[in-house]
Design a protein around this motif. Structure first.
Motif, short mmCIF file in Angstrom:
data_model
loop_
_atom_site.label_atom_id
_atom_site.label_comp_id
_atom_site.label_asym_id
_atom_site.label_seq_id
_atom_site.Cartn_x
_atom_site.Cartn_y
_atom_site.Cartn_z
N ARG A 53 2.66 8.99 5.03
CA ARG A 53 3.48 7.80 5.74
C ARG A 53 5.46 8.38 5.30
NH1 ARG A 53 -0.14 2.47 4.01
NH2 ARG A 53 -0.85 2.50 6.61
N GLU B 73 6.84 6.83 12.09
CA GLU B 73 5.79 5.69 11.60
C GLU B 73 4.11 6.09 11.60
OE1 GLU B 73 4.02 0.83 10.89
OE2 GLU B 73 6.81 1.15 10.87
N ILE C 70 0.63 6.01 10.25
CA ILE C 70 -0.41 4.86 9.89
C ILE C 70 0.03 3.98 9.70
CG2 ILE C 70 -2.15 5.20 8.26
CD1 ILE C 70 -1.59 8.34 8.11
N GLU C 71 -0.72 3.31 10.02
CA GLU C 71 -0.89 1.12 10.44
C GLU C 71 -2.01 1.01 8.90
OE1 GLU C 71 -2.30 -1.51 13.76
OE2 GLU C 71 0.03 -0.31 13.93
N THR C 72 -1.60 0.27 8.35
CA THR C 72 -2.70 -0.48 7.20
C THR C 72 -3.35 -1.66 8.09
OG1 THR C 72 -1.97 0.09 5.34
CG2 THR C 72 -3.29 -1.16 5.39
N TYR D 246 -7.69 1.95 7.88
CA TYR D 246 -6.56 2.53 9.02
C TYR D 246 -6.24 2.73 10.17
CZ TYR D 246 -5.78 2.62 3.93
OH TYR D 246 -5.22 3.41 2.13
N ARG D 247 -5.08 2.84 10.93
CA ARG D 247 -5.75 2.97 12.35
C ARG D 247 -3.71 3.95 12.61
NH1 ARG D 247 -5.66 -2.46 15.53
NH2 ARG D 247 -3.43 -2.93 14.89
N LEU D 248 -3.92 4.80 13.90
CA LEU D 248 -2.20 5.51 13.81
C LEU D 248 -2.07 3.88 14.94
CD1 LEU D 248 -1.85 8.23 14.80
CD2 LEU D 248 -2.36 7.81 17.35
N ALA D 249 -0.49 4.55 14.07
CA ALA D 249 0.41 3.28 14.90
C ALA D 249 0.97 3.82 16.15
CB ALA D 249 1.04 3.72 13.76
N PRO E 229 3.98 2.99 18.97
CA PRO E 229 4.82 2.97 18.76
C PRO E 229 4.99 1.57 20.18
CG PRO E 229 4.68 4.98 19.34
CD PRO E 229 3.54 5.19 19.18
#
Length: 88
Positions: A64, A73, A75-77, A83-86, A88
């Motif tokens: 991150r 950005e 990686i998303e929590t 976790y998952r791929l963020a 956009p």
């Protein structure tokens, strides 16, 4: 991300990753939108699959940070899950 050349970019900026960070990002990119638990990340990133939860968190934090410097950005929590791929 170019897995054959071991390179990752955000836009035109190259983001230099360690081998482990690269494997982590590659695992998330292979299944966009999927929420990976820490256990799933461990089995996909580490050969022996045995590391601490905190180790996974540290790798995620560093990925991150590196992408934030490049303006992105990745990686998303998902609290309580993983976790998952963020997207956009």
């Amino acid at each position: 991300m170019d897995e054959e050349r071991w390179k990752a970019w955000w836009g035109e900026r190259e983001v230099v990753l360690t081998v482990t960070e690269f494997h982590l990002l590659a695992a998330l990119l292979r299944v966009p939108g999927k929420v990976f638990t820490r256990d799933e990340v461990m089995t996909r990133v580490y050969d022996d699959g045995v590391v601490s939860d905190r180790t996974i968190d540290s790798h995620v934090r560093r990925v991150r940070q590196k992408f934030a410097v490049a303006g992105g950005e990745v990686i998303e929590t998902v609290h309580g899950l993983g976790y998952r791929l963020a997207i956009p």
